[in-house]
Enzyme design. Structure first.
Site, PDB file in Angstrom:
ATOM      1  N   ILE A   1       0.859  -1.175   0.000  1.00  0.00           N
ATOM      2  CA  ILE A   1       0.000   0.000   0.000  1.00  0.00           C
ATOM      3  C   ILE A   1       0.897   1.227   0.000  1.00  0.00           C
ATOM      4  CG2 ILE A   1      -2.019  -1.076   1.050  1.00  0.00           C
ATOM      5  CD1 ILE A   1      -1.138  -0.187   3.738  1.00  0.00           C
ATOM      6  N   ASP A   2       0.359   2.339  -0.483  1.00  0.00           N
ATOM      7  CA  ASP A   2       1.156   3.555  -0.619  1.00  0.00           C
ATOM      8  C   ASP A   2       1.770   3.993   0.706  1.00  0.00           C
ATOM      9  OD1 ASP A   2       0.360   3.617  -3.252  1.00  0.00           O
ATOM     10  OD2 ASP A   2      -1.232   5.079  -2.925  1.00  0.00           O
ATOM     11  N   MET A   3       2.853   4.743   0.606  1.00  0.00           N
ATOM     12  CA  MET A   3       3.552   5.228   1.799  1.00  0.00           C
ATOM     13  C   MET A   3       2.599   5.976   2.730  1.00  0.00           C
ATOM     14  SD  MET A   3       6.855   7.788   2.049  1.00  0.00           S
ATOM     15  CE  MET A   3       5.993   9.241   1.431  1.00  0.00           C
TER      16      MET A   3
END
Length: 309
Positions: free
Chosen positions: A145-147
């Protein structure tokens, strides 16, 4: 050893520059994590790209029907340094670990982020006991998942579990529910966005709705219309494309609050990164064959934002 990729050019690509064509080729995008026109041009210059068995220039104009052979050099692997850190472990057994990832944590090392990542922390916690399918830089990582997205992530300890989970992701049988705060109120209570997603033709670091993109489906439900012309929604992913929720919601004029890439340009009062939380994760356990599901509490920043709105 170089990774060799063969492409066969379709007739309708006649008069297209070689480097321009390769930058947008889906087969290459699947096999090369970070691709750019400059990188393609370097491969051509280094004679790593052959057209019908011979070297050509980047400006080579395709006729259609050519065979292109591309040799991708192995990336220089960074040394993964185990780091002691506080990981929010939701569940752990002999096969896998469920992590509740905080905001601003990168999942795996990459240029510019070779320390402080989730993988660094897992290497310390598990003493290197992670599946090796995705190589040195991404051991145990089945999905990411994105940062600046928070929430649940499954990590595999062995190759058997990794293969089993990867197959479920491929078949889209994994339960993945996200909660988000988006711009603008809804007139409907729920909906489905079925629009293909691919690389943005003008910005290779972004994704967009493109006719030749990959099949992508997001089901959303409005949980509450908020003041200030915002809405609180849940999203269930039928597919798992990069930036899928962010691109899909933006495409129907409901970009995520705090999304500085796909949202409005105005950044005033934004939290750090988009308001997006991976709340539920469910799948068939690789050893027991039983369905298990996990639910993560909304993080403090999200709850505070909800209360404000």
């Amino acid at each position: 050893m170089d990774k060799v990729i063969k492409l066969y050019i379709e007739e309708n690509c006649k008069n297209t520059r070689l480097d321009k064509y390769l930058v947008s080729d889906e087969v290459l995008l699947e096999n090369v994590e970070s691709i750019s026109r400059a990188y393609i041009q370097k491969l051509i210059k280094d004679e790593k790209i052959l057209v019908n068995g011979r070297t050509v220039k980047s400006s080579y104009s395709l006729d259609g029907g050519e065979e292109i052979v591309i040799s991708i050099p192995e990336p220089i692997e960074l040394e993964i340094i185990p780091e002691k850190m506080d990981l929010d472990i939701v569940y752990e057994d002999d096969d896998l670990v469920i992590i509740n990832k905080p905001k601003e944590m990168v999942v795996h090392p990459a240029p510019g982020h070779n320390t402080g990542t989730l993988v660094n922390g897992l290497m310390y916690h598990l003493k290197g006991n992670l599946s090796g399918i995705n190589g040195v830089l991404r051991p145990g990582i089945v999905h990411r998942i994105d940062m600046n997205t928070t929430g649940l992530l499954v990590v595999c300890k062995n190759d058997k579990a990794h293969t089993c989970l990867a197959e479920q992701f491929k078949e889209h049988s994994i339960t993945r529910e996200y909660h988000a705060i988006v711009h603008n109120r809804f007139n409907n209570e729920a909906g489905t966005i079925d629009r293909p997603i691919g690389r943005n033709k003008n910005d290779r670091k972004k994704y967009a709705i493109v006719s030749d993109g990959k099949h992508a489906v997001t089901h959303y439900k409005v949980l509450e219309n908020l003041k200030g012309n915002y809405s609180y929604i849940s999203c269930r992913l039928e597919t798992g494309r990069t930036h899928q929720i962010r691109v899909h919601m933006s495409s129907i004029s409901h970009p995520l609050y705090g999304d500085e890439i796909y949202g409005p340009n105005k950044k005033a009062n934004y939290t750090v990164g988009q308001a997006l939380h991976a709340k539920k994760l469910g799948f068939i356990h690789p050893s027991t064959g039983q369905y298990i599901e996990f639910d993560s509490e909304l993080p403090e920043y999200f709850k505070k934002l909800l209360n404000t709105l």
